[in-house]
Design a protein around this motif. Sequence first.
Motif, mmCIF file in Angstrom:
data_model
loop_
_atom_site.group_PDB
_atom_site.id
_atom_site.type_symbol
_atom_site.label_atom_id
_atom_site.label_comp_id
_atom_site.label_asym_id
_atom_site.label_seq_id
_atom_site.Cartn_x
_atom_site.Cartn_y
_atom_site.Cartn_z
ATOM 1 N N ALA A 18 0.990 -1.255 -0.047
ATOM 2 C CA ALA A 18 0.022 -0.032 0.029
ATOM 3 C C ALA A 18 0.797 1.165 -0.101
ATOM 4 N N LEU A 19 0.744 2.189 -1.087
ATOM 5 C CA LEU A 19 1.722 3.310 -1.163
ATOM 6 C C LEU A 19 1.307 4.304 0.301
ATOM 7 N N PRO A 20 2.340 4.844 0.774
ATOM 8 C CA PRO A 20 2.251 5.849 1.706
ATOM 9 C C PRO A 20 1.092 6.943 1.115
ATOM 10 N N PRO A 21 0.541 7.879 2.060
ATOM 11 C CA PRO A 21 -0.224 8.815 1.854
ATOM 12 C C PRO A 21 0.283 9.838 0.844
ATOM 13 N N GLN A 49 11.134 -1.014 -11.157
ATOM 14 C CA GLN A 49 9.967 -0.843 -11.965
ATOM 15 C C GLN A 49 8.841 -1.530 -11.363
ATOM 16 N N ALA A 50 7.716 -0.799 -11.541
ATOM 17 C CA ALA A 50 6.502 -1.292 -10.693
ATOM 18 C C ALA A 50 5.285 -0.768 -11.415
ATOM 19 N N GLU A 51 4.004 -1.169 -10.920
ATOM 20 C CA GLU A 51 2.684 -1.080 -11.666
ATOM 21 C C GLU A 51 1.805 -0.840 -10.608
ATOM 22 N N VAL A 52 0.792 -0.046 -10.995
ATOM 23 C CA VAL A 52 -0.316 0.146 -10.019
ATOM 24 C C VAL A 52 -1.006 -1.141 -10.082
ATOM 25 N N ARG A 57 -10.394 4.505 -2.864
ATOM 26 C CA ARG A 57 -10.762 5.774 -2.471
ATOM 27 C C ARG A 57 -9.838 6.473 -1.550
ATOM 28 N N ARG A 58 -9.269 5.605 -0.771
ATOM 29 C CA ARG A 58 -8.224 6.091 0.414
ATOM 30 C C ARG A 58 -6.990 5.527 0.235
ATOM 31 N N GLU A 59 -6.732 4.178 -0.594
ATOM 32 C CA GLU A 59 -5.417 3.634 -0.946
ATOM 33 C C GLU A 59 -5.298 3.053 -2.077
ATOM 34 N N VAL A 60 -4.096 3.012 -2.583
ATOM 35 C CA VAL A 60 -3.527 2.442 -3.543
ATOM 36 C C VAL A 60 -2.458 1.601 -3.392
ATOM 37 N N THR A 61 -2.679 0.567 -4.242
ATOM 38 C CA THR A 61 -1.643 -0.475 -4.102
ATOM 39 C C THR A 61 -0.952 -0.922 -5.150
ATOM 40 N N ALA A 62 0.256 -1.204 -4.961
ATOM 41 C CA ALA A 62 1.174 -1.361 -6.213
ATOM 42 C C ALA A 62 2.149 -2.594 -6.172
ATOM 43 N N ARG A 63 2.563 -2.935 -7.191
ATOM 44 C CA ARG A 63 3.619 -4.153 -7.350
ATOM 45 C C ARG A 63 4.936 -3.824 -7.923
ATOM 46 N N ALA A 64 5.776 -4.326 -6.993
ATOM 47 C CA ALA A 64 7.151 -4.119 -7.494
ATOM 48 C C ALA A 64 7.754 -5.188 -8.485
ATOM 49 N N ILE A 65 8.093 -4.703 -9.690
ATOM 50 C CA ILE A 65 8.434 -5.896 -10.723
ATOM 51 C C ILE A 65 9.764 -6.230 -10.823
#
Length: 249
Positions: A18-21, A49-52, A57-65
Amino acid sequence: MPPRLHVDTPLSPGAEIALPPNATRHVQVLRLQPGDALTLFDGTGGQWQAEVLAMGRREVTARAIAHEALEVELAQAVTLAPGMPANERMDTLIEKATELGATAIAPLVTERSVLRVAGERAERKAQHWQAVAVSACEQSGRNRVPPIAAPQTLAAWLPGALGAAGAGARGLQLSLDTTAPPLRQVLDAAAPGTHWVLLSGPEGGLSPAEQAAAEKAGFQPVSLGPRVLRADTAPLAALAVIAAHGHTA
């Protein structure tokens, strides 16, 4: 280019975080969508390198590639210790010093300092300036965020300043005395890989007693020339000289 964002979680291939605020707000403002590319860095070296992965609404998750072993640090480490200039000038000093490659920044309260903070207020200032440094790293391409210490008095900082920088560290004190050796001359005569600890004064400079204490602690006065530079300009000018010297030595 994909947005560059700092995360405070160690990354590894396939890690989902989860990305920080601040990073979350940045992704939301850009209206990125799952699958869109990001560049992430966690401060331990290189970038990812990563992707969404998911938008909420309040959280964005990303994945490291995949990890990229990219470094843009200075050839010589520089700890910057400025007598704090007033108000928003310190924010600008932190931002620009980070862009120029400062390894660490130790804000100081001196006899002539206009900005004076201590206790909880000093800790809050350090947290704010750390966020400024993170933003500057995201913008400038740096993958290592310089730590910003809580403000302390020059008297408290001086005794351990060179020891904290490690073996071979050398202290430089920016001086208005034009008879002091030019900074470039001192750099030319130094051993490769020297860790410089750069002390500069606030508006009005260091007092005579503070200059004497700095010299006693091992700091050599150096000159930037005949012009009188502002408290937030002088350390940046010196840092730029050191950065350029590392590329031309």
